[in-house]
Design a protein around this motif. Sequence first.
Motif, PDB file in Angstrom:
ATOM      1  N   VAL A 147       0.857  -1.191   0.000  1.00  0.00           N
ATOM      2  CA  VAL A 147       0.000   0.000   0.000  1.00  0.00           C
ATOM      3  C   VAL A 147       0.889   1.235   0.000  1.00  0.00           C
ATOM      4  O   VAL A 147       1.612   1.501   0.960  1.00  0.00           O
ATOM      5  N   THR A 148       0.845   1.993  -1.083  1.00  0.00           N
ATOM      6  CA  THR A 148       1.715   3.166  -1.240  1.00  0.00           C
ATOM      7  C   THR A 148       0.952   4.475  -1.386  1.00  0.00           C
ATOM      8  O   THR A 148       1.565   5.542  -1.390  1.00  0.00           O
ATOM      9  N   ARG A 149      -0.370   4.413  -1.516  1.00  0.00           N
ATOM     10  CA  ARG A 149      -1.146   5.635  -1.695  1.00  0.00           C
ATOM     11  C   ARG A 149      -2.304   5.688  -0.714  1.00  0.00           C
ATOM     12  O   ARG A 149      -2.957   4.679  -0.444  1.00  0.00           O
ATOM     13  N   ALA A 150      -2.556   6.874  -0.178  1.00  0.00           N
ATOM     14  CA  ALA A 150      -3.643   7.070   0.769  1.00  0.00           C
ATOM     15  C   ALA A 150      -4.972   7.242   0.028  1.00  0.00           C
ATOM     16  O   ALA A 150      -5.002   7.522  -1.175  1.00  0.00           O
ATOM     17  N   SER A 151      -6.054   7.071   0.759  1.00  0.00           N
ATOM     18  CA  SER A 151      -7.402   7.264   0.212  1.00  0.00           C
ATOM     19  C   SER A 151      -8.307   7.675   1.362  1.00  0.00           C
ATOM     20  O   SER A 151      -7.849   7.900   2.488  1.00  0.00           O
ATOM     21  N   ARG A 152      -9.597   7.758   1.109  1.00  0.00           N
ATOM     22  CA  ARG A 152     -10.524   8.106   2.187  1.00  0.00           C
ATOM     23  C   ARG A 152     -10.507   7.051   3.287  1.00  0.00           C
ATOM     24  O   ARG A 152     -10.706   7.359   4.464  1.00  0.00           O
ATOM     25  N   LYS A 153     -10.254   5.797   2.921  1.00  0.00           N
ATOM     26  CA  LYS A 153     -10.235   4.721   3.906  1.00  0.00           C
ATOM     27  C   LYS A 153      -8.821   4.415   4.403  1.00  0.00           C
ATOM     28  O   LYS A 153      -8.650   3.934   5.521  1.00  0.00           O
ATOM     29  N   VAL A 154      -7.833   4.686   3.577  1.00  0.00           N
ATOM     30  CA  VAL A 154      -6.446   4.354   3.924  1.00  0.00           C
ATOM     31  C   VAL A 154      -5.726   5.621   4.370  1.00  0.00           C
ATOM     32  O   VAL A 154      -5.473   6.518   3.568  1.00  0.00           O
ATOM     33  N   ARG A 155      -5.372   5.688   5.643  1.00  0.00           N
ATOM     34  CA  ARG A 155      -4.766   6.902   6.190  1.00  0.00           C
ATOM     35  C   ARG A 155      -3.256   6.788   6.380  1.00  0.00           C
ATOM     36  O   ARG A 155      -2.582   7.802   6.609  1.00  0.00           O
ATOM     37  N   VAL A 156      -2.721   5.590   6.312  1.00  0.00           N
ATOM     38  CA  VAL A 156      -1.290   5.395   6.477  1.00  0.00           C
ATOM     39  C   VAL A 156      -0.812   4.396   5.434  1.00  0.00           C
ATOM     40  O   VAL A 156      -1.542   3.461   5.075  1.00  0.00           O
ATOM     41  N   THR A 157       0.389   4.612   4.889  1.00  0.00           N
ATOM     42  CA  THR A 157       0.930   3.738   3.848  1.00  0.00           C
ATOM     43  C   THR A 157       2.380   3.390   4.191  1.00  0.00           C
ATOM     44  O   THR A 157       2.948   3.899   5.169  1.00  0.00           O
ATOM     45  N   VAL A 158       3.007   2.560   3.370  1.00  0.00           N
ATOM     46  CA  VAL A 158       4.408   2.233   3.617  1.00  0.00           C
ATOM     47  C   VAL A 158       5.294   3.467   3.438  1.00  0.00           C
ATOM     48  O   VAL A 158       6.414   3.507   3.961  1.00  0.00           O
ATOM     49  N   ARG A 159       4.811   4.468   2.740  1.00  0.00           N
ATOM     50  CA  ARG A 159       5.591   5.702   2.571  1.00  0.00           C
ATOM     51  C   ARG A 159       5.642   6.531   3.847  1.00  0.00           C
ATOM     52  O   ARG A 159       6.436   7.465   3.948  1.00  0.00           O
ATOM     53  N   ASP A 160       4.778   6.196   4.806  1.00  0.00           N
ATOM     54  CA  ASP A 160       4.821   6.862   6.104  1.00  0.00           C
ATOM     55  C   ASP A 160       5.816   6.181   7.046  1.00  0.00           C
ATOM     56  O   ASP A 160       6.032   6.654   8.168  1.00  0.00           O
ATOM     57  N   VAL A 161       6.400   5.094   6.590  1.00  0.00           N
ATOM     58  CA  VAL A 161       7.406   4.371   7.361  1.00  0.00           C
ATOM     59  C   VAL A 161       8.789   4.895   6.974  1.00  0.00           C
ATOM     60  O   VAL A 161       9.031   5.247   5.813  1.00  0.00           O
ATOM     61  N   ASP A 162       9.706   4.946   7.932  1.00  0.00           N
ATOM     62  CA  ASP A 162      11.075   5.368   7.634  1.00  0.00           C
ATOM     63  C   ASP A 162      11.806   4.180   7.010  1.00  0.00           C
ATOM     64  O   ASP A 162      12.499   3.419   7.687  1.00  0.00           O
ATOM     65  N   LEU A 163      11.636   4.008   5.697  1.00  0.00           N
ATOM     66  CA  LEU A 163      12.194   2.852   4.999  1.00  0.00           C
ATOM     67  C   LEU A 163      13.716   2.814   5.057  1.00  0.00           C
ATOM     68  O   LEU A 163      14.322   1.738   4.936  1.00  0.00           O
ATOM     69  N   ASP A 164      14.344   3.960   5.266  1.00  0.00           N
ATOM     70  CA  ASP A 164      15.809   4.010   5.416  1.00  0.00           C
ATOM     71  C   ASP A 164      16.289   3.212   6.620  1.00  0.00           C
ATOM     72  O   ASP A 164      17.460   2.812   6.687  1.00  0.00           O
ATOM     73  N   GLU A 165      15.394   2.998   7.579  1.00  0.00           N
ATOM     74  CA  GLU A 165      15.775   2.298   8.800  1.00  0.00           C
ATOM     75  C   GLU A 165      15.616   0.780   8.701  1.00  0.00           C
ATOM     76  O   GLU A 165      15.909   0.068   9.656  1.00  0.00           O
ATOM     77  N   ILE A 166      15.147   0.293   7.572  1.00  0.00           N
ATOM     78  CA  ILE A 166      15.077  -1.161   7.377  1.00  0.00           C
ATOM     79  C   ILE A 166      16.460  -1.640   6.958  1.00  0.00           C
ATOM     80  O   ILE A 166      16.949  -1.298   5.891  1.00  0.00           O
ATOM     81  N   ARG A 167      17.070  -2.447   7.791  1.00  0.00           N
ATOM     82  CA  ARG A 167      18.459  -2.854   7.574  1.00  0.00           C
ATOM     83  C   ARG A 167      18.601  -4.360   7.436  1.00  0.00           C
ATOM     84  O   ARG A 167      19.638  -4.933   7.791  1.00  0.00           O
ATOM     85  N   VAL A 168      17.567  -4.995   6.951  1.00  0.00           N
ATOM     86  CA  VAL A 168      17.579  -6.444   6.745  1.00  0.00           C
ATOM     87  C   VAL A 168      17.174  -6.733   5.297  1.00  0.00           C
ATOM     88  O   VAL A 168      16.576  -5.877   4.623  1.00  0.00           O
TER      89      VAL A 168
END
Length: 260
Positions: free
Chosen positions: A164-185
């Motif tokens: 899920v990368t885009r928000a909508s009326r039902k979707v308020r949070v997406t993977v783009r709201d995550v600090d993906l730079d901090e995934i180190r695995v």
Amino acid sequence: MRIGGLLLALALLASPCAAFDEEVRTITTRPGVTQPFLLIKPEGPPAASVVLFTGGEGVAVVERFRNEAWGRGNFLVRNRRGFAGQGLLVAVVDVPSDHATGYGTFRASKEHARDIAAVLAELRQEAPAPAWLVGTSMGTISAASVAARLREGGPDGVVLTSSVTRASRKVRVTVRDVDLDEIRVPTLVVHHENDACVVTPFEDAQMLPRQLKRAPRKEFLAFRGGAGVGDPCEGFAAHGFMGLDHEVVKAIADWIKAAR
């Protein structure tokens, strides 16, 4: 969904896997809060463990697991035994007791990461093997956020399917709201070329590996074909890899095992 299409989709869900031991476990994760999950054991020593995050509001209601029809509408839940058939110890997580009606934005919270850290610890006690997070649709927010937040006791790898990368009326949070730079695995991104869900466009998913700057290994796997029908944001559509279940599960399991 047309009746013929639904019958075809259900027929495609017949699993070639043998029966596996399944049990519901509930652990305490925070003061006054419990986290239930369904545990599925493979036939031999696990090559790895996987925590599966369903989409939507995440209400899996794992107590229903004895019903063979349970979870047919979700790619990961309906294939839980398929992952076990690939030699993986499987945990299907439900919502915690303080979010019984659904995750909402809780998927991106530190409390959610704390709950899943406890599940990962339980799996590592069960089997001395790498433990991965696998999310589909809204479940990708959980998998990505937990991986980004946890250092000690975090996952050994992440798989994001139908992200899920885009928000909508039902979707308020997406993977783009995550600090993906901090995934180190190691991180695998899996998507169907014909995913027509408005919040999970294929072109966005293709860009995700570039944002995983600290992941030591990353790859994008695209699938095409299958027998998708119905609501484009549900599991019977290309969004849920309908008709490609075995191929996608095997590809994910092979990638996880190769990253050991």
